[in-house]
Write a protein that holds these residues in place. Structure first.
Motif, mmCIF file in Angstrom:
data_model
loop_
_atom_site.group_PDB
_atom_site.id
_atom_site.type_symbol
_atom_site.label_atom_id
_atom_site.label_comp_id
_atom_site.label_asym_id
_atom_site.label_seq_id
_atom_site.Cartn_x
_atom_site.Cartn_y
_atom_site.Cartn_z
ATOM 1 N N SER A 120 11.718 2.414 -9.611
ATOM 2 C CA SER A 120 12.615 3.481 -10.022
ATOM 3 C C SER A 120 11.968 4.254 -11.164
ATOM 4 O O SER A 120 10.876 3.917 -11.612
ATOM 5 N N ARG A 121 12.647 5.281 -11.637
ATOM 6 C CA ARG A 121 12.130 6.028 -12.786
ATOM 7 C C ARG A 121 12.207 5.200 -14.055
ATOM 8 O O ARG A 121 11.424 5.391 -14.982
ATOM 9 N N SER A 122 13.178 4.276 -14.106
ATOM 10 C CA SER A 122 13.336 3.395 -15.262
ATOM 11 C C SER A 122 14.171 2.196 -14.842
ATOM 12 O O SER A 122 14.851 2.224 -13.817
ATOM 13 N N GLY A 123 14.105 1.135 -15.622
ATOM 14 C CA GLY A 123 14.932 -0.030 -15.371
ATOM 15 C C GLY A 123 14.566 -0.817 -14.130
ATOM 16 O O GLY A 123 15.412 -1.500 -13.554
ATOM 17 N N ALA A 124 13.300 -0.751 -13.717
ATOM 18 C CA ALA A 124 12.864 -1.451 -12.503
ATOM 19 C C ALA A 124 11.543 -2.167 -12.776
ATOM 20 O O ALA A 124 10.960 -2.050 -13.864
ATOM 21 N N ASP A 125 11.060 -2.912 -11.788
ATOM 22 C CA ASP A 125 9.785 -3.617 -11.950
ATOM 23 C C ASP A 125 8.633 -2.635 -12.119
ATOM 24 O O ASP A 125 7.722 -2.874 -12.922
ATOM 25 N N PHE A 126 8.662 -1.553 -11.353
ATOM 26 C CA PHE A 126 7.603 -0.545 -11.430
ATOM 27 C C PHE A 126 8.218 0.845 -11.433
ATOM 28 O O PHE A 126 9.335 1.055 -10.958
ATOM 29 N N ARG A 127 7.460 1.795 -11.949
ATOM 30 C CA ARG A 127 7.906 3.177 -12.006
ATOM 31 C C ARG A 127 7.209 3.997 -10.931
ATOM 32 O O ARG A 127 6.077 3.704 -10.539
ATOM 33 N N TRP A 128 7.906 5.039 -10.454
ATOM 34 C CA TRP A 128 7.267 5.978 -9.541
ATOM 35 C C TRP A 128 6.056 6.605 -10.239
ATOM 36 O O TRP A 128 6.120 6.933 -11.424
ATOM 37 N N GLY A 129 4.983 6.759 -9.513
ATOM 38 C CA GLY A 129 3.741 7.271 -10.080
ATOM 39 C C GLY A 129 2.722 6.184 -10.325
ATOM 40 O O GLY A 129 1.518 6.467 -10.411
ATOM 41 N N ASP A 130 3.181 4.941 -10.423
ATOM 42 C CA ASP A 130 2.262 3.804 -10.584
ATOM 43 C C ASP A 130 1.860 3.306 -9.205
ATOM 44 O O ASP A 130 2.293 2.246 -8.748
ATOM 45 N N GLN A 131 1.014 4.098 -8.528
ATOM 46 C CA GLN A 131 0.713 3.834 -7.126
ATOM 47 C C GLN A 131 0.007 2.505 -6.906
ATOM 48 O O GLN A 131 0.226 1.835 -5.897
ATOM 49 N N VAL A 132 -0.830 2.109 -7.854
ATOM 50 C CA VAL A 132 -1.553 0.843 -7.702
ATOM 51 C C VAL A 132 -0.570 -0.322 -7.593
ATOM 52 O O VAL A 132 -0.703 -1.196 -6.721
ATOM 53 N N GLU A 133 0.420 -0.363 -8.471
ATOM 54 C CA GLU A 133 1.405 -1.444 -8.442
ATOM 55 C C GLU A 133 2.316 -1.338 -7.219
ATOM 56 O O GLU A 133 2.721 -2.366 -6.648
ATOM 57 N N ILE A 134 2.645 -0.118 -6.826
ATOM 58 C CA ILE A 134 3.465 0.060 -5.622
ATOM 59 C C ILE A 134 2.707 -0.444 -4.400
ATOM 60 O O ILE A 134 3.278 -1.121 -3.536
ATOM 61 N N ASP A 135 1.412 -0.138 -4.335
ATOM 62 C CA ASP A 135 0.582 -0.645 -3.228
ATOM 63 C C ASP A 135 0.617 -2.168 -3.183
ATOM 64 O O ASP A 135 0.754 -2.773 -2.105
ATOM 65 N N ARG A 136 0.478 -2.801 -4.338
ATOM 66 C CA ARG A 136 0.477 -4.271 -4.394
ATOM 67 C C ARG A 136 1.817 -4.845 -3.957
ATOM 68 O O ARG A 136 1.869 -5.876 -3.264
ATOM 69 N N ALA A 137 2.890 -4.216 -4.371
ATOM 70 C CA ALA A 137 4.213 -4.722 -4.014
ATOM 71 C C ALA A 137 4.460 -4.627 -2.517
ATOM 72 O O ALA A 137 5.037 -5.537 -1.903
ATOM 73 N N VAL A 138 4.035 -3.522 -1.912
ATOM 74 C CA VAL A 138 4.291 -3.286 -0.490
ATOM 75 C C VAL A 138 3.423 -4.160 0.400
ATOM 76 O O VAL A 138 3.858 -4.622 1.468
ATOM 77 N N ASP A 139 2.182 -4.419 -0.024
ATOM 78 C CA ASP A 139 1.263 -5.224 0.787
ATOM 79 C C ASP A 139 1.790 -6.657 0.904
ATOM 80 O O ASP A 139 1.939 -7.361 -0.091
ATOM 81 N N GLY A 140 2.116 -7.070 2.096
ATOM 82 C CA GLY A 140 2.650 -8.408 2.330
ATOM 83 C C GLY A 140 4.168 -8.480 2.332
ATOM 84 O O GLY A 140 4.729 -9.546 2.638
ATOM 85 N N ALA A 141 4.828 -7.396 2.010
ATOM 86 C CA ALA A 141 6.295 -7.381 2.084
ATOM 87 C C ALA A 141 6.733 -7.369 3.540
ATOM 88 O O ALA A 141 5.991 -6.939 4.427
ATOM 89 N N SER A 142 7.947 -7.839 3.787
ATOM 90 C CA SER A 142 8.476 -7.798 5.153
ATOM 91 C C SER A 142 9.367 -6.581 5.388
ATOM 92 O O SER A 142 9.527 -6.135 6.521
ATOM 93 N N LEU A 143 9.918 -6.024 4.296
ATOM 94 C CA LEU A 143 10.849 -4.898 4.410
ATOM 95 C C LEU A 143 10.685 -3.966 3.227
ATOM 96 O O LEU A 143 10.634 -4.414 2.072
ATOM 97 N N VAL A 144 10.597 -2.675 3.515
ATOM 98 C CA VAL A 144 10.600 -1.639 2.478
ATOM 99 C C VAL A 144 11.834 -0.775 2.690
ATOM 100 O O VAL A 144 12.130 -0.345 3.816
ATOM 101 N N ILE A 145 12.580 -0.532 1.608
ATOM 102 C CA ILE A 145 13.778 0.298 1.663
ATOM 103 C C ILE A 145 13.596 1.457 0.694
ATOM 104 O O ILE A 145 13.407 1.250 -0.503
#
Length: 323
Positions: free
Chosen positions: A34-59
């Motif tokens: 999210s923009r705030s109050g979340a594990d990662f912020r939008w714009g932090d593509q490296v961390e978003i890539d890591r979170a998505v890789d190996g996930a079973s569901l993206v919402i």
């Protein structure tokens, strides 16, 4: 019950907060963006890539609320907030060595035309025109833009979502003030600028006859679970109760649940002045949204809250069935 990591983009809004709590209560690992109050912020593509890789569901749920005045600045942000975040999730999935099996992304039932003559389904619905429809079209186009052969994609064409909070909060206050009557459409002048921007609501429905399609937030969560377990569901999916009502019945139901006797109709001139005052648009209550969940019904989904009065009672804690 499905397992595996879930990545939720747009996790701090009404729907996102509900899904995060529910999924974590079920024991699933949930990573939030999210923009705030979340594990990662939008714009932090490296961390978003890591979170998505190996996930079973993206919402994907991110996007500026349309409950605002459609100024040039707000229109631009409504588009940007949806398209940039959707593109970020798409990039992460494309880069993943273990891409998620399913990506569910928000869309809206507003994509369909103003409908008083017949309901809109995924197979027979007609898309509308104007700013709100163009936003929905662009949002879905971004979802399906890239080749992602390992990931099934679903666009949630959601109707108005009911639950604790959301749209019912302001309506509850109106009812208590004696202003909980039906919203009547009528003629209203439009500037050339609003016509060019596609933000004019044209007078059509009479005396509160505009249709109101809705869905309870508990059923939204259950629908996402159902989609995850039903591989045949893909593409646009209407997320709406099978029992829509018109505006007169909707407002009468809220008054009945809250025990309010007085609710005179609100004419459009009053709605327009009020919308200017609270910085919103009358299209949100005057457009006729008549949507049926054709794909979900055919696949065998059963709604927990199929009837409006029970859904509103649960939302207001007035004797409804708890989820």
């Amino acid at each position: 019950m499905s397992t595996g990591r879930v990545v939720i983009g747009g996790s701090t809004g009404f729907m996102g907060s509900h899904l995060v709590s529910r999924l974590r209560a079920e024991g699933r690992e949930v990573v939030t963006i999210s923009r705030s109050g979340a594990d990662f912020r939008w714009g932090d593509q490296v961390e978003i890539d890591r979170a998505v890789d190996g996930a079973s569901l993206v919402i994907g749920l991110a996007g500026k609320s349309v409950n605002c005045r459609y100024t040039p600045e707000n229109r631009a942000e409504i588009f940007r907030s949806r398209l940039d975040t959707t593109a970020s999730l798409s990039t992460a999935i494309a880069r993943a060595s273990a891409p998620p099996a399913l990506w569910v992304n928000s869309s809206t039932a507003t994509i369909y035309r103003h409908a008083e003559d017949r309901p809109m389904t995924e197979s027979t619905g007609e898309l509308g025109t104007g700013f709100s429809v163009e936003v929905a079209k662009a949002w879905e186009k971004a979802l399906f833009a890239e080749e992602l052969p390992a990931t099934r994609r679903v666009a949630l064409r959601s109707a108005i979502v009911l639950g604790h909070g959301g749209v019912l909060g302001p309506l509850k206050n109106l009812v208590r003030l004696g202003l909980g009557g039906p919203q009547y459409d009528g003629r209203w002048p439009a500037s050339a600028a609003r016509r060019r921007a596609g933000t004019v609501h044209h007078f059509r429905a009479r005396r509160g006859s505009q249709r109101f399609s809705w869905v309870h937030i508990d059923d939204v969560a259950r629908i996402i679970d159902f989609i995850e377990q039903t591989p045949s569901l893909e593409g646009p999916v209407n997320v709406a109760s099978p029992n829509p009502v018109d505006n007169v019945e909707f407002m009468a139901t809220i008054r009945r649940v809250l025990g309010a006797r007085i609710g005179p109709p609100l004419p459009r001139w009053m709605l327009e002045l009020g919308a200017i005052g609270i910085r919103t648009e009358t299209e949100l209550v005057l457009k006729s949204r008549w949507v049926l969940p054709e794909k979900l019904t055919a696949a065998g989904f059963e709604f927990r809250h199929p009837q409006l009065e029970e859904a509103i009672r649960e939302s207001f804690d007035r004797g409804g069935v708890s989820a």
